[in-house]
Scaffold this active site. Structure first.
Site, PDB file in Angstrom:
ATOM      1  N   LYS A   9      30.570  27.578  51.384  1.00  0.00           N
ATOM      2  CA  LYS A   9      31.275  27.144  52.586  1.00  0.00           C
ATOM      3  C   LYS A   9      30.350  26.893  53.764  1.00  0.00           C
ATOM      4  O   LYS A   9      30.693  26.146  54.681  1.00  0.00           O
ATOM      5  CB  LYS A   9      32.318  28.179  52.974  1.00  0.00           C
ATOM      6  CG  LYS A   9      33.377  28.456  51.936  1.00  0.00           C
ATOM      7  CD  LYS A   9      34.209  27.263  51.566  1.00  0.00           C
ATOM      8  CE  LYS A   9      35.084  26.791  52.677  1.00  0.00           C
ATOM      9  NZ  LYS A   9      36.087  25.794  52.219  1.00  0.00           N
TER      10      LYS A   9
ATOM     11  N   SER B 226      30.799  29.653  43.056  1.00  0.00           N
ATOM     12  CA  SER B 226      30.975  29.298  44.464  1.00  0.00           C
ATOM     13  C   SER B 226      30.768  30.437  45.446  1.00  0.00           C
ATOM     14  O   SER B 226      30.507  30.180  46.626  1.00  0.00           O
ATOM     15  CB  SER B 226      32.375  28.707  44.675  1.00  0.00           C
ATOM     16  OG  SER B 226      33.370  29.626  44.251  1.00  0.00           O
TER      17      SER B 226
END
Length: 335
Positions: A54, A305
């Protein structure tokens, strides 16, 4: 009509965020390769500065702000990883940041955001509830940087795909965690622009997969948020979705779902076989391979992720305990 996001946007984002994010490793997984009959590698965005991919999108978005927007500050809604990335990016740029979250977000992720200097406001029991506070702050002059449906966010996330292609130019299959679609939209855009034959597969949890339900319905739909070990993949995609629904629909080859037990098994596999501590949302690609959901993966990259899991929960999972996800996990789309 929204302006199309292109490979040029990805390269521009890469130049903009250079030196502010890590280029993460892509490492072979002999264990998964043997298990699946392909050549599997793991793209370790879990080792990013804030513990997840992110940071890429958040940094690109913050650095793209006007001087007036920077002065007014930024606000976002998050299940944790976007908030953490946005808090870090804003702090590095000297920009005020407020993150709005629901009560379902795990406490370790709340503390992670606070550690980077952002103000956290807890509102309600869903991402939609937290969005109400975001909208109020926007009305007061702050700029909203959402978790996924924003061109600068998507372009920033897409930079991970540029790295992946440089590290493994002969890729055949890419497995990407799927929530709101900011990550997979950017990754698929780059992959298909460079080599349309690369198969891009989204992976989500079976409990409350909003993008999957929306794709089946042919339009964005509301899906009830349910507690899940993949807490960063929960939440909706927005009924007024501007980018990620159409990009996912056009560019992603398939979407597969994994169960809570399969997510837990993937977290255990990552720890014992790969020597990695990863969160549930970061494990779903591994879960899909272990569960046999992906046929003929070939030369395959699994995008891991994030790593931001509470260590008490992680210990119970690797110890093989049955975990009550309603008690342990939250929701609210971040990927």
């Amino acid at each position: 009509m929204t302006e199309k996001i292109t490979l040029q946007d990805s390269y521009q984002a890469r130049a903009r965020i250079a030196g502010r994010v890590r280029q993460t490793a892509m490492v072979p997984s002999p264990a998964l390769s043997a298990r699946c009959g392909g050549a599997v590698s793991l793209k370790l965005e879990s080792s990013q500065i804030t513990g997840s991919f992110k940071l890429r999108g958040a940094t690109n978005a913050v650095l793209s702000l006007s001087e007036e927007q920077r002065a007014a500050g930024v606000v976002g809604v998050s299940t944790g990883n976007h908030g953490r990335g946005l808090a870090y990016a804003a702090a590095q740029a000297g920009v005020r940041c407020i993150i709005c979250m629901s009560e379902l977000v795990p406490q370790n992720k709340v503390e992670g955001i606070k550690s980077h200097g952002a103000e956290v406001r807890i509102t309600g029991r869903s991402q939609d509830d937290a969005q109400v506070e975001v909208d109020r702050l926007v009305a007061e002059g702050m700029t909203m940087l959402p978790p996924f449906d924003h061109r600068d966010i998507i372009a920033g996330q897409s930079t991970v795909a540029l790295e992946m292609l440089e590290q493994a130019p002969d890729l055949e299959t890419v497995l990407v965690p799927l929530s709101g679609g900011g990550l997979i939209s950017g990754v698929a855009m780059v992959m298909k622009a460079v080599n349309p034959a690369i198969r891009v597969i989204g992976v989500s949890m079976a409990r409350g997969a909003a993008m999957h339900a929306s794709l089946q319905a042919g339009k964005p739909v509301r899906v009830k948020e349910l507690p899940t070990l993949a807490d960063s993949l929960g939440g909706g995609i927005g009924l007024d979705n501007a980018y990620t629904f159409e990009m996912t629909k056009a560019l992603v080859d398939d979407v597969v779902l994994v169960s809570e037990a399969e997510i837990a098994a993937a977290i255990r596999h990552a720890y014992f076989e790969e020597r990695l501590v990863i969160e549930g949302s970061g494990s779903v690609g591994i879960a899909a391979l272990l569960a046999g959901r992906v046929e003929h993966p070939g030369r395959c990259a699994v995008l891991v992720s994030g790593q931001n899991i509470g260590m008490d929960l992680h210990k119970r999972i690797i110890d093989g305990e049955d975990v009550d996800v309603a008690a342990e996990a939250g929701g609210g789309g971040d990927a």
